[in-house]
Design a protein around this motif. Sequence first.
Motif, mmCIF file in Angstrom:
data_model
loop_
_atom_site.group_PDB
_atom_site.id
_atom_site.type_symbol
_atom_site.label_atom_id
_atom_site.label_comp_id
_atom_site.label_asym_id
_atom_site.label_seq_id
_atom_site.Cartn_x
_atom_site.Cartn_y
_atom_site.Cartn_z
ATOM 1 N N TYR A 80 45.000 120.871 -32.704
ATOM 2 C CA TYR A 80 44.751 119.471 -33.047
ATOM 3 C C TYR A 80 46.056 118.702 -33.202
ATOM 4 C CZ TYR A 80 42.188 115.420 -34.423
ATOM 5 O OH TYR A 80 41.654 114.156 -34.426
ATOM 6 N N GLY A 81 47.041 119.337 -33.808
ATOM 7 C CA GLY A 81 48.349 118.693 -33.963
ATOM 8 C C GLY A 81 48.997 118.408 -32.619
ATOM 9 N N ILE A 82 48.947 119.371 -31.726
ATOM 10 C CA ILE A 82 49.530 119.189 -30.385
ATOM 11 C C ILE A 82 48.789 118.077 -29.639
ATOM 12 C CG2 ILE A 82 49.815 120.294 -28.126
ATOM 13 C CD1 ILE A 82 50.302 122.942 -29.752
ATOM 14 N N TYR A 83 47.470 118.095 -29.695
ATOM 15 C CA TYR A 83 46.663 117.050 -29.045
ATOM 16 C C TYR A 83 47.047 115.660 -29.567
ATOM 17 C CZ TYR A 83 42.667 113.837 -29.041
ATOM 18 O OH TYR A 83 41.868 112.731 -28.952
ATOM 19 N N THR A 84 47.173 115.528 -30.876
ATOM 20 C CA THR A 84 47.463 114.226 -31.467
ATOM 21 C C THR A 84 48.849 113.723 -31.082
ATOM 22 O OG1 THR A 84 46.020 114.737 -33.333
ATOM 23 C CG2 THR A 84 47.585 112.941 -33.636
ATOM 24 N N VAL A 85 49.854 114.565 -31.231
ATOM 25 C CA VAL A 85 51.224 114.136 -30.922
ATOM 26 C C VAL A 85 51.359 113.795 -29.444
ATOM 27 C CG1 VAL A 85 53.640 114.884 -30.829
ATOM 28 C CG2 VAL A 85 52.272 115.342 -32.874
ATOM 29 N N PHE A 86 50.865 114.676 -28.576
ATOM 30 C CA PHE A 86 50.953 114.378 -27.142
ATOM 31 C C PHE A 86 50.069 113.182 -26.773
ATOM 32 C CE2 PHE A 86 52.992 118.484 -26.916
ATOM 33 C CZ PHE A 86 53.968 118.251 -25.960
ATOM 34 N N GLY A 87 48.965 112.987 -27.494
ATOM 35 C CA GLY A 87 48.115 111.823 -27.262
ATOM 36 C C GLY A 87 48.828 110.531 -27.594
ATOM 37 N N TRP A 88 49.594 110.530 -28.679
ATOM 38 C CA TRP A 88 50.367 109.335 -29.027
ATOM 39 C C TRP A 88 51.399 109.024 -27.937
ATOM 40 C CZ3 TRP A 88 51.425 111.167 -34.705
ATOM 41 C CH2 TRP A 88 50.293 110.909 -35.493
ATOM 42 N N ILE A 89 52.065 110.061 -27.482
ATOM 43 C CA ILE A 89 53.082 109.872 -26.438
ATOM 44 C C ILE A 89 52.429 109.419 -25.137
ATOM 45 C CG2 ILE A 89 54.797 111.068 -25.005
ATOM 46 C CD1 ILE A 89 55.280 112.913 -27.511
ATOM 47 N N TYR A 90 51.377 110.119 -24.712
ATOM 48 C CA TYR A 90 50.700 109.817 -23.452
ATOM 49 C C TYR A 90 50.070 108.421 -23.498
ATOM 50 C CZ TYR A 90 47.569 110.585 -19.433
ATOM 51 O OH TYR A 90 46.903 110.487 -18.245
ATOM 52 N N GLY A 91 49.394 108.101 -24.594
ATOM 53 C CA GLY A 91 48.764 106.795 -24.735
ATOM 54 C C GLY A 91 49.776 105.663 -24.701
ATOM 55 N N THR A 92 50.910 105.860 -25.360
ATOM 56 C CA THR A 92 51.964 104.842 -25.370
ATOM 57 C C THR A 92 52.521 104.625 -23.971
ATOM 58 O OG1 THR A 92 52.530 105.414 -27.651
ATOM 59 C CG2 THR A 92 54.183 104.196 -26.395
ATOM 60 N N ARG A 93 52.745 105.704 -23.262
ATOM 61 C CA ARG A 93 53.258 105.579 -21.891
ATOM 62 C C ARG A 93 52.265 104.863 -20.984
ATOM 63 N NH1 ARG A 93 56.983 110.211 -19.751
ATOM 64 N NH2 ARG A 93 56.933 108.657 -18.131
ATOM 65 N N LEU A 94 50.985 105.199 -21.111
ATOM 66 C CA LEU A 94 49.961 104.541 -20.301
ATOM 67 C C LEU A 94 49.880 103.046 -20.617
ATOM 68 C CD1 LEU A 94 47.057 107.162 -20.360
ATOM 69 C CD2 LEU A 94 48.462 106.523 -18.390
ATOM 70 N N LEU A 95 49.959 102.708 -21.907
ATOM 71 C CA LEU A 95 49.885 101.298 -22.295
ATOM 72 C C LEU A 95 51.116 100.517 -21.839
ATOM 73 C CD1 LEU A 95 48.293 101.459 -25.857
ATOM 74 C CD2 LEU A 95 47.274 100.558 -23.766
ATOM 75 N N LYS A 96 52.282 101.150 -21.879
ATOM 76 C CA LYS A 96 53.508 100.462 -21.442
ATOM 77 C C LYS A 96 53.437 100.101 -19.965
ATOM 78 C CE LYS A 96 56.974 101.930 -24.752
ATOM 79 N NZ LYS A 96 58.211 102.687 -24.955
ATOM 80 N N ARG A 97 52.778 100.927 -19.171
ATOM 81 C CA ARG A 97 52.652 100.634 -17.740
ATOM 82 C C ARG A 97 51.862 99.357 -17.502
ATOM 83 N NH1 ARG A 97 51.220 106.632 -15.484
ATOM 84 N NH2 ARG A 97 53.273 107.531 -15.862
#
Length: 141
Positions: A80-97
């Motif tokens: 769950y911790g890995i999912y959340t941290v990588f989700g924050w990173i992945y979501g931020t990158r997707l939104l920045k695009r």
Amino acid sequence: MQISFPDWLTPQFAYIVLSAVVAVLIWIEGEMLKRNAGKLPKSPLFKFSSLLDTAWFFVSTIILYMIDLTSLAIAVPAAYGIYTVFGWIYGTRLLKRKGIPDSPKDLVIPSKYIAYSQSFALIFLPLCLLVLASPWLPLPS
């Protein structure tokens, strides 16, 4: 008067059961987002679920240090911790695009992020169920 709990109702059991509920809620959130074309739904269930998902990261982090988990059960808060941290990173990158909107009302959750979350839910729920069933399975210790 002291309240006694059944032997099977351990902190580990309660955490794993609630983690399975969180997995189901993540899936439901994704379905709600898909039906809303990625826009944040205004339903109380979505708001509660989103708040619980975020809080569950902190609960999972605390659980890792506060409860003596079995070696298989450690995979649940770690995942769950890995999912959340990588989700924050992945979501931020997707939104920045696409560009981050000025207002939360204009926010559209990318379909790739919804797929990421639902994929995690499809793996996380069976992991929780495996941990719950592990005492009765012929697994090596």
